[in-house]
Scaffold this motif. Sequence first.
Motif, PDB file in Angstrom:
ATOM      1  N   TRP A 206       0.863  -1.182   0.000  1.00  0.00           N
ATOM      2  CA  TRP A 206       0.000   0.000   0.000  1.00  0.00           C
ATOM      3  C   TRP A 206       0.900   1.233   0.000  1.00  0.00           C
ATOM      4  CZ3 TRP A 206      -0.256  -3.641   4.009  1.00  0.00           C
ATOM      5  CH2 TRP A 206       0.466  -3.304   5.148  1.00  0.00           C
ATOM      6  N   GLU A 207       0.316   2.390  -0.125  1.00  0.00           N
ATOM      7  CA  GLU A 207       1.077   3.623  -0.261  1.00  0.00           C
ATOM      8  C   GLU A 207       1.946   3.870   0.970  1.00  0.00           C
ATOM      9  OE1 GLU A 207       0.402   8.413  -1.158  1.00  0.00           O
ATOM     10  OE2 GLU A 207      -1.320   7.050  -1.042  1.00  0.00           O
ATOM     11  N   GLY A 208       3.203   4.185   0.717  1.00  0.00           N
ATOM     12  CA  GLY A 208       4.128   4.500   1.789  1.00  0.00           C
ATOM     13  C   GLY A 208       4.726   3.299   2.485  1.00  0.00           C
ATOM     14  N   SER A 209       4.454   2.095   1.994  1.00  0.00           N
ATOM     15  CA  SER A 209       4.944   0.895   2.661  1.00  0.00           C
ATOM     16  C   SER A 209       5.954   0.166   1.782  1.00  0.00           C
ATOM     17  CB  SER A 209       3.784  -0.046   2.978  1.00  0.00           C
ATOM     18  OG  SER A 209       3.222  -0.578   1.785  1.00  0.00           O
ATOM     19  N   TRP A 210       6.750  -0.686   2.412  1.00  0.00           N
ATOM     20  CA  TRP A 210       7.612  -1.615   1.680  1.00  0.00           C
ATOM     21  C   TRP A 210       7.738  -2.884   2.520  1.00  0.00           C
ATOM     22  CZ3 TRP A 210       9.168   2.607   4.357  1.00  0.00           C
ATOM     23  CH2 TRP A 210      10.209   2.498   5.271  1.00  0.00           C
ATOM     24  N   ALA A 211       7.859  -4.021   1.845  1.00  0.00           N
ATOM     25  CA  ALA A 211       7.805  -5.307   2.529  1.00  0.00           C
ATOM     26  C   ALA A 211       8.756  -6.302   1.885  1.00  0.00           C
ATOM     27  CB  ALA A 211       6.379  -5.857   2.520  1.00  0.00           C
ATOM     28  N   GLU A 212       9.050  -7.365   2.633  1.00  0.00           N
ATOM     29  CA  GLU A 212       9.937  -8.418   2.138  1.00  0.00           C
ATOM     30  C   GLU A 212       9.593  -9.731   2.813  1.00  0.00           C
ATOM     31  OE1 GLU A 212      14.508  -9.521   3.011  1.00  0.00           O
ATOM     32  OE2 GLU A 212      14.279  -7.705   1.793  1.00  0.00           O
ATOM     33  N   GLN A 245       8.456  -9.106   6.864  1.00  0.00           N
ATOM     34  CA  GLN A 245       8.572  -7.777   7.444  1.00  0.00           C
ATOM     35  C   GLN A 245       7.870  -6.753   6.572  1.00  0.00           C
ATOM     36  OE1 GLN A 245      12.704  -6.459   7.585  1.00  0.00           O
ATOM     37  NE2 GLN A 245      13.242  -7.882   5.954  1.00  0.00           N
ATOM     38  N   VAL A 246       7.303  -5.771   7.245  1.00  0.00           N
ATOM     39  CA  VAL A 246       6.640  -4.677   6.539  1.00  0.00           C
ATOM     40  C   VAL A 246       6.975  -3.375   7.248  1.00  0.00           C
ATOM     41  CG1 VAL A 246       4.498  -4.962   7.870  1.00  0.00           C
ATOM     42  CG2 VAL A 246       4.443  -3.794   5.645  1.00  0.00           C
ATOM     43  N   SER A 247       7.291  -2.348   6.469  1.00  0.00           N
ATOM     44  CA  SER A 247       7.634  -1.034   6.992  1.00  0.00           C
ATOM     45  C   SER A 247       6.668  -0.003   6.431  1.00  0.00           C
ATOM     46  CB  SER A 247       9.066  -0.664   6.613  1.00  0.00           C
ATOM     47  OG  SER A 247       9.983  -1.637   7.055  1.00  0.00           O
ATOM     48  N   GLN A 248       6.510   1.097   7.167  1.00  0.00           N
ATOM     49  CA  GLN A 248       5.560   2.125   6.762  1.00  0.00           C
ATOM     50  C   GLN A 248       6.134   3.499   7.048  1.00  0.00           C
ATOM     51  OE1 GLN A 248       2.268   1.794   5.370  1.00  0.00           O
ATOM     52  NE2 GLN A 248       2.605   3.986   5.054  1.00  0.00           N
ATOM     53  N   ASN A 249       6.084   4.363   6.049  1.00  0.00           N
ATOM     54  CA  ASN A 249       6.422   5.768   6.241  1.00  0.00           C
ATOM     55  C   ASN A 249       5.210   6.537   6.733  1.00  0.00           C
ATOM     56  OD1 ASN A 249       9.188   6.140   5.605  1.00  0.00           O
ATOM     57  ND2 ASN A 249       8.739   5.905   3.427  1.00  0.00           N
ATOM     58  N   PHE A 250       5.435   7.430   7.693  1.00  0.00           N
ATOM     59  CA  PHE A 250       4.408   8.326   8.190  1.00  0.00           C
ATOM     60  C   PHE A 250       4.922   9.756   8.114  1.00  0.00           C
ATOM     61  CE2 PHE A 250       3.901   4.287  10.435  1.00  0.00           C
ATOM     62  CZ  PHE A 250       2.559   4.007  10.222  1.00  0.00           C
ATOM     63  N   SER A 251       4.048  10.699   8.362  1.00  0.00           N
ATOM     64  CA  SER A 251       4.490  12.093   8.385  1.00  0.00           C
ATOM     65  C   SER A 251       5.457  12.339   9.538  1.00  0.00           C
ATOM     66  CB  SER A 251       3.279  13.031   8.513  1.00  0.00           C
ATOM     67  OG  SER A 251       2.555  12.745   9.703  1.00  0.00           O
ATOM     68  N   TRP A 252       5.368  11.511  10.572  1.00  0.00           N
ATOM     69  CA  TRP A 252       6.209  11.695  11.754  1.00  0.00           C
ATOM     70  C   TRP A 252       7.383  10.718  11.808  1.00  0.00           C
ATOM     71  CZ3 TRP A 252       5.719   6.924  13.798  1.00  0.00           C
ATOM     72  CH2 TRP A 252       4.502   6.270  13.649  1.00  0.00           C
ATOM     73  N   GLY A 253       7.624   9.949  10.739  1.00  0.00           N
ATOM     74  CA  GLY A 253       8.750   9.020  10.746  1.00  0.00           C
ATOM     75  C   GLY A 253       8.438   7.728  10.020  1.00  0.00           C
ATOM     76  N   TRP A 254       8.936   6.625  10.546  1.00  0.00           N
ATOM     77  CA  TRP A 254       8.674   5.317   9.943  1.00  0.00           C
ATOM     78  C   TRP A 254       8.663   4.257  11.032  1.00  0.00           C
ATOM     79  CZ3 TRP A 254      12.266   1.373  10.493  1.00  0.00           C
ATOM     80  CH2 TRP A 254      13.545   1.750  10.911  1.00  0.00           C
ATOM     81  N   ASP A 255       8.066   3.108  10.697  1.00  0.00           N
ATOM     82  CA  ASP A 255       7.982   2.009  11.651  1.00  0.00           C
ATOM     83  C   ASP A 255       8.055   0.693  10.880  1.00  0.00           C
ATOM     84  OD1 ASP A 255       7.343   1.430  14.639  1.00  0.00           O
ATOM     85  OD2 ASP A 255       6.055   0.046  13.543  1.00  0.00           O
ATOM     86  N   LYS A 256       8.675  -0.310  11.505  1.00  0.00           N
ATOM     87  CA  LYS A 256       8.818  -1.627  10.879  1.00  0.00           C
ATOM     88  C   LYS A 256       8.402  -2.714  11.856  1.00  0.00           C
ATOM     89  CE  LYS A 256      12.524  -2.731   8.476  1.00  0.00           C
ATOM     90  NZ  LYS A 256      13.928  -3.103   8.149  1.00  0.00           N
ATOM     91  N   VAL A 257       7.695  -3.721  11.350  1.00  0.00           N
ATOM     92  CA  VAL A 257       7.313  -4.901  12.128  1.00  0.00           C
ATOM     93  C   VAL A 257       7.886  -6.126  11.433  1.00  0.00           C
ATOM     94  CG1 VAL A 257       5.430  -6.326  12.986  1.00  0.00           C
ATOM     95  CG2 VAL A 257       5.219  -3.840  13.020  1.00  0.00           C
TER      96      VAL A 257
END
Length: 423
Positions: A206-212, A245-257
């Motif tokens: 989805w928008e702003g995300s990246w995964a592997e 793993q999936v990461s997400q960009n936000f207006s306040w930074g980024w987060d990865k699970v």
Amino acid sequence: MKFQKKNLFLALSVAFAVTPAHAVDFNGYVRAGIAANADGGGLKGGDEFNKSKLGRLGNEFDNYAEIGLGQELFNDDGHSMYLDTMFSMESSGSMNNETTSRSNSEEATFGIKQAALKVKGYIPSAPEATIWAGKRFYQRQDLHIIDTKYLNISGYGAGVEGVNAGPGTVSGAIVRGDGEAWDDSVSIGDLNIYYADFRYSNLKPWEGSWAEIAVDYAIVNPSDAQKETGAEVAELDNGLMLTAQVSQNFSWGWDKVVLQYGDKGLAQNMISQGGGWYDIWSGDVNHAKGYRLINTGDINLSDNFMIDHVLTYGYAKDHGDWVDDENLLSFVLRPAYTWSQYSKTMLELGYFKSKKTWDGGHEDKSAGKKITLAQALTVGKSFFSRPELRFYISYLKDDEGKSLNNGTDNSGVNYGVQFEAWW
């Protein structure tokens, strides 16, 4: 071995010097510093207290450097060959003159970290793909503030990476990762282990995300002579490790699970902060299973205030002789306030607890905490801006024993100066 490394280094240096195609690519990583204990005495590499669980800031005292040299040796009609090398030096940081010629207590260790040829444009149907062979750090996944890699299948090998496939890219590799095996107290030589690694990367669900997605299969390959010894280690089964793993960009930074599963000799990575090494030293691990949850990211509360964090929780069972299960919880938080582009103040808070339960019901517990305050001279506001020079003071507490100050105290205060650089 030192003679061979010296000859290889000279050969590579000559190759770079006589190849006129392009300037040599120069990259690397270095850290070094000086530290002391408030109760007296200097600190050196090995005096860290659970760095991979409590955080590295103000908690590492070694001298370490990786120097990378690379150059494109051939480029013609869309075909290229690139030589990538890296050399390392590590020492305890306790001597004035650290060389390979001094006694074991004073020596510096030099090694070849990477030496690989990367070939591109040789697959007509996938010109974007890279074929490689040699020794390399293979697509490692890093948790910087605890100085560990949760996915690290590195070593000698070969593979193809970056093949376009649907919404992402596919990579496959075979990497060798041997380790010395023992039958009781007798060495039976290196046990051959191959890792089959498959990655599906650069996914954007989805928008702003990246995964592997990563699948790693450890193939245990003992020799006939090792099997004939009857050693338990020669009867180990192949192991599997799965990583999503999936990461997400936000207006306040980024987060990865990150979610991981491992079995057999790979299960111990879930509670050791490891990234893929196969356990051949703990006895019978053929029934071992484990999982791990990781959350990490940066939170930018303002233009000048940011927080980096790493949370890991891992669990494994039957991962050794007479072991029932083991769990690990680790949390590290590093807030930083930037006074300007060139100055920042950092506070690193770390906490961990772990419990191993044996088949007989006995429990081994460990736990600790750390607080570090540091003032840094830096080159930018970004968390990853480097180089950086830090003045720090750290308080450490062992909640379940006396492992500080040469095993005499359950708490201690360290202070020092360290720089860290990469380029």
